[in-house]
Structures are given as structure tokens and as C-alpha cells.
Design an enzyme around this catalytic site. Structure first.
Site, PDB file in Angstrom:
ATOM      1  N   GLU A 189       0.824  -1.204   0.000  1.00 11.53           N
ATOM      2  CA  GLU A 189       0.000   0.000   0.000  1.00 11.53           C
ATOM      3  C   GLU A 189       0.859   1.255   0.000  1.00 11.53           C
ATOM      4  O   GLU A 189       0.545   2.241  -0.689  1.00 11.53           O
ATOM      5  CB  GLU A 189      -0.936   0.012   1.213  1.00 11.53           C
ATOM      6  CG  GLU A 189      -1.954  -1.122   1.245  1.00 11.53           C
ATOM      7  CD  GLU A 189      -3.054  -0.981   0.203  1.00 11.53           C
ATOM      8  OE1 GLU A 189      -3.043   0.011  -0.560  1.00 11.53           O
ATOM      9  OE2 GLU A 189      -3.924  -1.873   0.140  1.00 11.53           O
ATOM     10  N   ARG A 193       0.647   3.778  -3.298  1.00 10.71           N
ATOM     11  CA  ARG A 193       0.012   5.064  -3.003  1.00 10.71           C
ATOM     12  C   ARG A 193       1.032   6.178  -2.812  1.00 10.71           C
ATOM     13  O   ARG A 193       0.924   7.241  -3.443  1.00 10.71           O
ATOM     14  CB  ARG A 193      -0.867   4.950  -1.743  1.00 10.71           C
ATOM     15  CG  ARG A 193      -2.031   3.995  -1.872  1.00 10.71           C
ATOM     16  CD  ARG A 193      -2.740   3.816  -0.530  1.00 10.71           C
ATOM     17  NE  ARG A 193      -3.656   2.694  -0.534  1.00 10.71           N
ATOM     18  CZ  ARG A 193      -4.984   2.782  -0.454  1.00 10.71           C
ATOM     19  NH1 ARG A 193      -5.554   3.954  -0.368  1.00 10.71           N
ATOM     20  NH2 ARG A 193      -5.730   1.691  -0.458  1.00 10.71           N
ATOM     21  N   ASP A 321      -4.295 -10.142  -8.128  1.00  7.43           N
ATOM     22  CA  ASP A 321      -4.544  -9.269  -9.270  1.00  7.43           C
ATOM     23  C   ASP A 321      -3.344  -8.529  -9.856  1.00  7.43           C
ATOM     24  O   ASP A 321      -2.927  -8.766 -10.997  1.00  7.43           O
ATOM     25  CB  ASP A 321      -5.655  -8.272  -8.926  1.00  7.43           C
ATOM     26  CG  ASP A 321      -5.461  -7.595  -7.557  1.00  7.43           C
ATOM     27  OD1 ASP A 321      -4.390  -7.767  -6.954  1.00  7.43           O
ATOM     28  OD2 ASP A 321      -6.391  -6.895  -7.117  1.00  7.43           O
ATOM     29  N   GLU A 454     -11.956  -0.248 -10.497  1.00  3.95           N
ATOM     30  CA  GLU A 454     -11.467  -1.216 -11.491  1.00  3.95           C
ATOM     31  C   GLU A 454     -12.301  -1.243 -12.776  1.00  3.95           C
ATOM     32  O   GLU A 454     -11.757  -1.353 -13.884  1.00  3.95           O
ATOM     33  CB  GLU A 454     -11.388  -2.610 -10.875  1.00  3.95           C
ATOM     34  CG  GLU A 454     -10.238  -2.801  -9.906  1.00  3.95           C
ATOM     35  CD  GLU A 454     -10.468  -2.134  -8.566  1.00  3.95           C
ATOM     36  OE1 GLU A 454      -9.486  -1.871  -7.853  1.00  3.95           O
ATOM     37  OE2 GLU A 454     -11.651  -1.887  -8.223  1.00  3.95           O
ATOM     38  N   THR A 538      -0.742   0.593 -10.356  1.00  6.34           N
ATOM     39  CA  THR A 538      -2.023  -0.005  -9.993  1.00  6.34           C
ATOM     40  C   THR A 538      -2.886   0.923  -9.151  1.00  6.34           C
ATOM     41  O   THR A 538      -4.036   0.609  -8.882  1.00  6.34           O
ATOM     42  CB  THR A 538      -1.802  -1.353  -9.269  1.00  6.34           C
ATOM     43  OG1 THR A 538      -3.010  -2.111  -9.298  1.00  6.34           O
ATOM     44  CG2 THR A 538      -1.348  -1.131  -7.833  1.00  6.34           C
TER      45      THR A 538
END
Length: 575
Positions: A189, A193, A321, A454, A538
């Protein structure tokens, strides 16, 4: 007394058609004047369009020449220790002169208004905190107090031309952002981010403060890779450097959490000239590639001591994913050179495996990607897996014509299913995951919606790659559903249940970073953050594409000759 005609009456007679019918010479003069004015206006518009086309062609040529210059430096043995990334503001946000569709412009402004509402609410009630709780009007530190929403929003503010908000956020980054916190941060994360958000802001603005902060946090994350296999632990203390995995994984590392740092750390090496970042993350791929299965599908748990997978779920949803996403995107980030060819090869192997998971519902034949445990397929698909249509469409062009068409068609079918995740609920917002039952098509399982991006991400890619405006319409419908159900006085919230519309109390940082950005770009010209120049991480943070070459690799740059009529480049090596 005789009446005289007023001057106004005399003037009005020139507007009477009968006046000119009685005077053919004046009618001819009027017609000639009309033709002359029309030709003049048409000529000016043509000149403006030609000028805009020429500017775009020149911009493209300059970019190609810059790439060739880097290639020539490499061929000549010039040591290039740092890649200078510069982006002019006009390349990013000036879209007005390129608009041809007023509906697109109007919708883009509506999305921009949504971003202003979300950002101003965060600024008012949660400034400097990780996320806003709109219902209670307070901030919470979901990620250790690193300003996640602020950093996640930097590039969205920049792309949308919200200059004042961007400058205020930059000042906070420069003066208040402090990573010296004794907090066990998620490596995944924090990378996607914070590192990704700072690098994207640097690539867009060129301001060095973002690069320095990205180095600071990345250096604090690096000890997570110091394991016997090189597969990283997924959590690390930002002060003490103690790394570990969560207890609920049995000590294993998570596939997505371990294989979704490559874009950011490779970009950091390219921009700083320090190889340590790239070396750490590329070693992970080397380890996984040694035992990569024939179907390219990896279970979600990996032992960080042995570097081998553990018996667990195979999925393109949660915890699996983005590993597959980054195999493709590192290949794109490296400009598809031979140095990154193995990423593409691994991705294509995984796509063969994905095909083995594809199934269709009855009676409506919705295409979906199932999950797998052992030899058993589970008829379940996460909304998180709705990134896959966009990924497949983005990678389809790397195949030959027949395979490319097959995979693009699959992407379109999967996107239709994901769109129907939204359309099948009373609120027109998707649940977290769906089960598929024979004869019943789809049924929402976990029924919350947390503003995920998504599906709109895939709609963005499909619109960019096909030009089909259906994807814009679907995206607009989803945006309207967010406006109707999730917008509140102090920001945006998710739903506890997409069937009842009961609201939660959290504005996720990725709503500003991803959902609104992809919606904005869905209604922007393709030249805004061009997929030929940028690759999205992502978390939807765009990073500049930089060609990669192996040390000592001989590379002869192609010479491109611009065909002036078409405004295209002809490769001298491929006549």
C-alpha cells in the site's frame, strides 16, 4: 399632412427579401459578400486546425528525437546515471483546443467538479490525515498518518488543472510530510500510493521535492526485501526497519503484495541513478520465474524463506490481481525492449492460464474469470478482477493479428460483465464480489461498495484502444450512480449494501487517485496522458515510459521520417 418614412423604416426594408428580388444587382452583391465571408471564416478555421495538427506533429517528433538521443548515448557508451523526466503543462491539461465533442467536455467538467467537492471536503475536515470520514467530518490515519489521500490526489489535481490546490498540497509535502513514524506499514500500500503518487507528481511537475520524498520512504521500505529468498515481507516498521508478515497468512508473503512494487522502484532507479531499488524488485521476478508454472498462474501465498508458492487460491481478484498487471506494465514501462522481454513472456504465459479460468453464465452468457483451488474451479469473481479487461486490452496489441483480436474480444466480453455488476443492483453500484449459479447468471455476494475504480479503469482502456463510445456511456452511467448514492455534504462515501443504499463513513483515497481520474480521462482527448508516453501504476499514478537496454547491448536507433500529410512516422528499418 403627408407622412414621411422614418429612418428606421428605411433601414428595415433592407431585411425584406422582396427588396432584393426587385433589385437583382444588389442581390448578386449580397450573395457575393456572403460567399466571401464564408470562405474567409472557413479558411481561418482550416489554418487553425492545420496549426494545431502541426504542433502535435512537432511534439511527437521532438519526443521521438529525445528517445533516439538517449539510445545514441547508450550506443556510444555514454554513462547515463539518471533519467531526466520533464513534462510541459500544455502536454497534460490543455484540452480545450482539442475538444470535438461538447458532451465529452461537459461530462469532464462534471467529474472535475466531483474532484473539487471531494478534495475541498478532505482539505476542510481531514487535512494531513490519511482519509476522510465524511459523515462524522473527521480524518483517520488508515496508513500510519502519511497523508495518503493528499499524496494519492497530487497527480489528479495536476492533470485536472487544479493549480491552486496542487500548490497547497505540494507545500504540505515539502514542509509537513514526515515518514519518521514507528508504524508497521504495508509495503504494498505504501509503495503504490505514496511512492507511486510522489513519483507521478515528480514526472508531471518536475519538482524535485517529490523525488526526494519518494527516495526517503523507499529507503525505509527496502529492508523488507532482506529475506533468504528475496521475496519481501509485506509489513515493515518505518523507523526501526523490522519487517514481518501478518499472522493470518501463516508467515507467508502475499503474491500481489510482493509482486507489485516493480514499476515504482524501477522508476526510482531511473530517476535517481541508484540501482538498489530496481535490483531488489527485479530479483523477486527472477525468483518467481525460476519455478514459473506452465499455465503462469501462481497461488496467492509465497514462502519468503524458500521463494516457493504455498497451496492456496489462484485468483485475478484480491491478493493476486496486480502481480499479473505489473508483468505487462513493466514491459510497457521499459518501452518493450529486449531488456524487459521476459516480463511480456511471463505475462503471455499467465494469459494462457487465465483462459483456462474463463467461463460463461446461463442463461445470459456473461463471461467471467473464475477462481481456482487445487483442481477445483470456484464460480466467483471479485470486482477487483474487473481491472483484467483493461489489462487484456492493453496487452492485446503485442500479439499477432489473430491472437490480438481474440484477446481484445475477451476484454470486451469481460467489461460487459463488470458493467453488469453495476447494472444488476438497485443502486446501480457494484458489490464487492459475485457468485455465478447455473441458470441464474450472477448474484452479488459481499454487497458493500467502497468506491472502487477497477471497472471504470477498464472502460477507460477500452475506449482509448477501440474508440467505441459505448464505454464512455457506461462510465457516465457509473459516475451518475456515484453522484446519486455516494455524494454527501462533506465528500463521498461508500455503501454498506448496494441493495439498500445504506451509506458507510469512509472516502477511500483511491476514489480521488483512481476512480475520478479514470473517469476524467474517459472524457478527455487521448493525447491527455497518452498511453504511448505513460504507464499507470495499480493506483492510477502515471509514470513516464523510459526505454531500457541491457548493459553493452548494441542498439541501432531507427530513423523516423515524418510523412507530412499523414502526420505519422515511417521507420527506416521497416519500409
Amino acid at each position: 399632412m403627408a407622412r414621411t418614412k422614418s429612418s428606421s423604416s428605411i433601414r428595415w426594408r433592407y431585411l425584406n427579401p422582396a427588396y432584393y428580388l426587385k433589385r437583382p444587382k444588389r442581390l448578386a452583391l449580397l450573395f457575393m459578400a456572403f460567399v466571401f465571408i464564408s470562405l474567409f471564416v472557413w479558411d481561418r478555421q482550416t489554418l487553425v486546425r492545420e496549426h494545431e495538427d502541426e504542433l502535435l506533429r512537432l511534439k511527437e517528433e521532438v519526443e521521438h528525437l529525445q528517445i533516439e538521443l538517449e539510445e545514441l548515448k547508450h550506443e556510444g557508451g555514454v554513462s547515463v546515471t539518471k533519467t531526466n523526466i520533464t513534462t510541459k503543462r500544455i502536454d497534460i491539461i490543455k484540452t480545450n483546443d482539442l475538444d470535438t465533442d461538447p458532451i465529452e467536455a461537459q461530462r469532464r467538467e462534471k467529474v472535475k467538479d466531483a474532484m473539487v467537492h471531494a478534495w475541498s471536503s478532505y482539505e476542510k475536515y481531514a487535512w494531513g490525515h490519511d482519509e476522510l470520514q465524511p459523515q462524522s467530518k473527521n480524518g483517520v490515519d488508515s496508513f500510519g498518518g502519511l497523508g495518503a489521500t493528499l499524496i494519492d490526489s497530487l497527480d489528479t489535481l495536476y492533470i485536472m488543472g487544479l493549480d491552486e490546490q496542487f500548490q497547497i498540497a505540494k507545500e504540505w509535502v515539502a514542509n509537513s510530510l514526515d515518514f519518521n513514524k514507528s508504524y508497521d506499514a504495508s509495503v504494498f500500500e505504501t509503495t503504490i500510493r505514496v511512492v507511486g503518487g510522489l513519483l507521478s507528481a515528480y514526472d508531471l511537475s518536475g519538482d524535485n521535492v517529490f523525488l526526494e520524498k519518494a527516495k526517503d520512504i523507499a529507503d525505509r521500505l527496502l529492508p523488507a526485501w532482506d529475506t533468504p529468498s528475496g521475496i519481501p515481507y509485506n509489513f515493515i516498521n518505518l523507523v526501526h526497519g523490522n519487517a514481518h508478515n501478518p499472522g493470518w497468512t501463516g508467515g507467508d508473503s502475499i503474491l500481489a503484495d510482493s509482486g507489485t512494487e516493480q514499476l515504482e522502484f524501477i522508476a526510482l532507479t531511473q530517476r535517481t541513478g541508484d540501482p538498489k531499488y530496481q535490483q531488489k524488485v527485479e530479483n523477486v521476478i527472477s525468483v518467481l520465474n525460476k519455478t514459473f508454472p506452465a499455465d503462469g498462474l501462481l497461488p496467492i501465498y509465497i514462502n519468503p524463506h524458500r521463494g516457493t508458492t504455498s497451496q492456496s487460491t489462484i485468483t485475478f481478484g484480491a491478493m493476486g490481481d496486480s502481480f499479473y498487471e505489473y508483468l505487462l506494465k513493466v514491459w510497457i514501462q521499459g518501452n518493450k525492449t529486449s531488456e524487459v522481454k521476459h516480463y511480456r513472456e511471463m505475462w503471455e504465459t499467465s494469459m494462457k492460464g487465465l483462459l483456462s479460468l474463463v467461463r460463461k453464465t446461463t442463461p445470459s452468457s456473461f463471461t467471467y474469470i473464475s477462481e481456482k483451488i487445487g483442481n477445483s474451479l470456484i464460480d466467483k469473481m471479485d470486482e477487483l478482477a474487473c481491472f483484467a479487461p483493461g489489462m487484456i486490452a492493453l496487452g492485446s496489441s503485442g500479439y499477432g493479428p489473430e491472437e490480438s483480436s481474440k484477446f481484445l474480444h475477451l476484454a470486451e466480453e469481460l467489461a460487459f460483465t463488470c458493467y453488469n455488476f453495476y447494472q444488476s443492483t438497485p443502486t446501480k453500484l457494484a458489490g464487492e464480489n459475485y457468485f455465478f449459479h447455473s441458470g441464474q447468471d450472477m448474484a452479488v455476494s459481499t454487497s458493500w461498495n467502497i468506491l472502487r475504480p477497477e471497472t471504470v479503469e477498464s472502460l477507460f482502456y477500452l475506449w482509448r484502444l477501440t474508440g467505441n463510445k459505448t464505454y464512455q456511456e457506461w462510465g457516465w452511467n457509473i459516475f451518475q450512480a456515484f453522484e446519486k448514492n455516494s455524494r454527501v455534504e462533506s465528500g463521498y462515501v461508500g455503501l454498506k449494501d448496494v441493495n439498500t443504499g445504506v451509506k458507510d463513513n469512509m472516502m477511500q483515497s483511491f476514489f480521488l487517485a483512481e476512480t475520478l481520474k479514470y473517469l476524467y480521462l474517459l472524457f478527455s482527448p487521448p493525447s491527455v496522458i497518452s498511453l504511448d508516453e505513460w504507464v499507470f501504476n495499480t493506483e492510477a499514478h502515471p509514470l513516464k515510459i523510459v526505454p531500457r537496454f541491457a548493459p553493452g547491448e548494441e542498439h541501432k536507433p531507427s530513423i523516423r521520417v515524418r510523412a507530412r500529410k499523414e502526420g505519422r512516422f515511417r521507420d527506416s528499418s521497416n519500409p
